[in-house]
Design a protein around this motif. Structure first.
Motif, PDB file in Angstrom:
ATOM      1  N   SER A  58      82.099  27.447  40.734  1.00  0.00           N
ATOM      2  CA  SER A  58      83.460  26.922  40.646  1.00  0.00           C
ATOM      3  C   SER A  58      83.674  25.765  41.630  1.00  0.00           C
ATOM      4  CB  SER A  58      84.483  28.034  40.896  1.00  0.00           C
ATOM      5  OG  SER A  58      84.384  28.527  42.212  1.00  0.00           O
ATOM      6  N   GLU A  59      83.058  25.825  42.803  1.00  0.00           N
ATOM      7  CA  GLU A  59      83.168  24.731  43.768  1.00  0.00           C
ATOM      8  C   GLU A  59      82.473  23.479  43.243  1.00  0.00           C
ATOM      9  OE1 GLU A  59      83.374  27.115  48.035  1.00  0.00           O
ATOM     10  OE2 GLU A  59      81.416  26.800  47.093  1.00  0.00           O
ATOM     11  N   GLN A  60      81.317  23.671  42.616  1.00  0.00           N
ATOM     12  CA  GLN A  60      80.594  22.535  42.048  1.00  0.00           C
ATOM     13  C   GLN A  60      81.421  21.851  40.962  1.00  0.00           C
ATOM     14  OE1 GLN A  60      76.654  23.655  40.759  1.00  0.00           O
ATOM     15  NE2 GLN A  60      76.144  24.543  42.754  1.00  0.00           N
ATOM     16  N   LYS A  61      82.016  22.659  40.087  1.00  0.00           N
ATOM     17  CA  LYS A  61      82.851  22.098  39.019  1.00  0.00           C
ATOM     18  C   LYS A  61      84.077  21.393  39.596  1.00  0.00           C
ATOM     19  CE  LYS A  61      81.549  25.296  35.361  1.00  0.00           C
ATOM     20  NZ  LYS A  61      81.979  26.389  34.475  1.00  0.00           N
ATOM     21  N   CYS A  62      84.706  22.015  40.582  1.00  0.00           N
ATOM     22  CA  CYS A  62      85.887  21.433  41.212  1.00  0.00           C
ATOM     23  C   CYS A  62      85.550  20.077  41.838  1.00  0.00           C
ATOM     24  CB  CYS A  62      86.450  22.390  42.262  1.00  0.00           C
ATOM     25  SG  CYS A  62      87.918  21.764  43.113  1.00  0.00           S
ATOM     26  N   ILE A  63      84.447  20.022  42.559  1.00  0.00           N
ATOM     27  CA  ILE A  63      84.064  18.762  43.216  1.00  0.00           C
ATOM     28  C   ILE A  63      83.769  17.691  42.173  1.00  0.00           C
ATOM     29  CG2 ILE A  63      82.227  17.672  44.552  1.00  0.00           C
ATOM     30  CD1 ILE A  63      82.634  19.643  46.628  1.00  0.00           C
ATOM     31  N   ALA A  64      83.047  18.046  41.124  1.00  0.00           N
ATOM     32  CA  ALA A  64      82.725  17.066  40.083  1.00  0.00           C
ATOM     33  C   ALA A  64      83.996  16.531  39.425  1.00  0.00           C
ATOM     34  CB  ALA A  64      81.802  17.691  39.042  1.00  0.00           C
ATOM     35  N   MET A  65      84.914  17.433  39.092  1.00  0.00           N
ATOM     36  CA  MET A  65      86.154  16.999  38.451  1.00  0.00           C
ATOM     37  C   MET A  65      87.021  16.192  39.410  1.00  0.00           C
ATOM     38  SD  MET A  65      87.141  20.238  36.049  1.00  0.00           S
ATOM     39  CE  MET A  65      88.522  19.377  35.326  1.00  0.00           C
ATOM     40  N   CYS A  66      87.085  16.609  40.659  1.00  0.00           N
ATOM     41  CA  CYS A  66      87.873  15.898  41.666  1.00  0.00           C
ATOM     42  C   CYS A  66      87.353  14.472  41.840  1.00  0.00           C
ATOM     43  CB  CYS A  66      87.835  16.653  42.995  1.00  0.00           C
ATOM     44  SG  CYS A  66      88.728  15.840  44.338  1.00  0.00           S
ATOM     45  N   MET A  67      86.053  14.338  41.947  1.00  0.00           N
ATOM     46  CA  MET A  67      85.466  13.012  42.126  1.00  0.00           C
ATOM     47  C   MET A  67      85.690  12.145  40.896  1.00  0.00           C
ATOM     48  SD  MET A  67      82.029  14.029  44.233  1.00  0.00           S
ATOM     49  CE  MET A  67      81.555  12.378  44.700  1.00  0.00           C
ATOM     50  N   ASP A  68      85.569  12.741  39.707  1.00  0.00           N
ATOM     51  CA  ASP A  68      85.836  11.994  38.471  1.00  0.00           C
ATOM     52  C   ASP A  68      87.274  11.503  38.429  1.00  0.00           C
ATOM     53  OD1 ASP A  68      83.242  12.305  37.579  1.00  0.00           O
ATOM     54  OD2 ASP A  68      83.712  13.950  36.210  1.00  0.00           O
ATOM     55  N   ARG A  69      88.213  12.390  38.755  1.00  0.00           N
ATOM     56  CA  ARG A  69      89.636  12.003  38.754  1.00  0.00           C
ATOM     57  C   ARG A  69      89.913  10.940  39.804  1.00  0.00           C
ATOM     58  NH1 ARG A  69      90.438  17.600  38.241  1.00  0.00           N
ATOM     59  NH2 ARG A  69      90.981  17.716  40.445  1.00  0.00           N
ATOM     60  N   TYR A  70      89.323  11.086  40.969  1.00  0.00           N
ATOM     61  CA  TYR A  70      89.525  10.121  42.047  1.00  0.00           C
ATOM     62  C   TYR A  70      89.020   8.744  41.617  1.00  0.00           C
ATOM     63  CZ  TYR A  70      90.259   8.701  46.899  1.00  0.00           C
ATOM     64  OH  TYR A  70      90.712   8.082  48.033  1.00  0.00           O
ATOM     65  N   MET A  71      87.834   8.698  41.026  1.00  0.00           N
ATOM     66  CA  MET A  71      87.269   7.419  40.581  1.00  0.00           C
ATOM     67  C   MET A  71      88.095   6.830  39.443  1.00  0.00           C
ATOM     68  SD  MET A  71      84.927   6.551  42.607  1.00  0.00           S
ATOM     69  CE  MET A  71      84.472   5.093  41.703  1.00  0.00           C
ATOM     70  N   ASP A  72      88.565   7.660  38.510  1.00  0.00           N
ATOM     71  CA  ASP A  72      89.426   7.168  37.428  1.00  0.00           C
ATOM     72  C   ASP A  72      90.695   6.551  37.998  1.00  0.00           C
ATOM     73  OD1 ASP A  72      87.627   7.978  35.497  1.00  0.00           O
ATOM     74  OD2 ASP A  72      88.714   9.818  34.998  1.00  0.00           O
ATOM     75  N   ALA A  73      91.302   7.228  38.945  1.00  0.00           N
ATOM     76  CA  ALA A  73      92.523   6.708  39.571  1.00  0.00           C
ATOM     77  C   ALA A  73      92.223   5.407  40.309  1.00  0.00           C
ATOM     78  CB  ALA A  73      93.122   7.741  40.520  1.00  0.00           C
ATOM     79  N   TRP A  74      91.123   5.378  41.050  1.00  0.00           N
ATOM     80  CA  TRP A  74      90.743   4.175  41.786  1.00  0.00           C
ATOM     81  C   TRP A  74      90.546   3.003  40.825  1.00  0.00           C
ATOM     82  CZ3 TRP A  74      90.502   2.264  46.561  1.00  0.00           C
ATOM     83  CH2 TRP A  74      89.747   1.118  46.766  1.00  0.00           C
ATOM     84  N   ASN A  75      89.845   3.249  39.716  1.00  0.00           N
ATOM     85  CA  ASN A  75      89.591   2.186  38.743  1.00  0.00           C
ATOM     86  C   ASN A  75      90.886   1.687  38.110  1.00  0.00           C
ATOM     87  OD1 ASN A  75      86.815   2.102  39.154  1.00  0.00           O
ATOM     88  ND2 ASN A  75      86.424   3.679  37.632  1.00  0.00           N
TER      89      ASN A  75
END
Length: 92
Positions: A58-75
């Motif tokens: 669950s931590e691995q999934k959370c980190i992957a999704m968090c990073m994806d969302r962060y990069m999407d927002a940044w872009n």
């Protein structure tokens, strides 16, 4: 940074174009490092409740999704900001 022109044929002139490109590259690297640091900090705080020797599923999934969302927002923010800059430059 060496501003002498030994490598520019010894003419004694500073190659400002080359210096500007080096500065741009250094700024881009610093911005990328800051982005990675902020993303890591935010996602770690959000996803890791109790640090241990490994991440559970669950931590691995959370980190992957968090990073994806962060990069999407940044872009999205970057594209919007660049569009606004281009509009402002066109008005000048």
């Amino acid at each position: 940074m060496d501003f002498s022109s030994e490598g520019a044929g010894g003419s004694g002139k500073v190659d400002t174009g080359m210096i500007m490109e080096q500065v741009k590259v250094q700024i881009a690297v610093a911005n990328a490092q800051e982005l990675l640091q902020r993303m890591t900090h935010k996602c770690f705080n959000k996803c890791i409740g109790k640090p241990g020797s490994s991440l559970d599923n669950s931590e691995q999934k959370c980190i992957a999704m968090c990073m994806d969302r962060y990069m999407d927002a940044w872009n999205t923010v970057s594209k919007t900001y660049n569009s606004r800059l281009q509009r402002e430059r066109a008005r000048m």
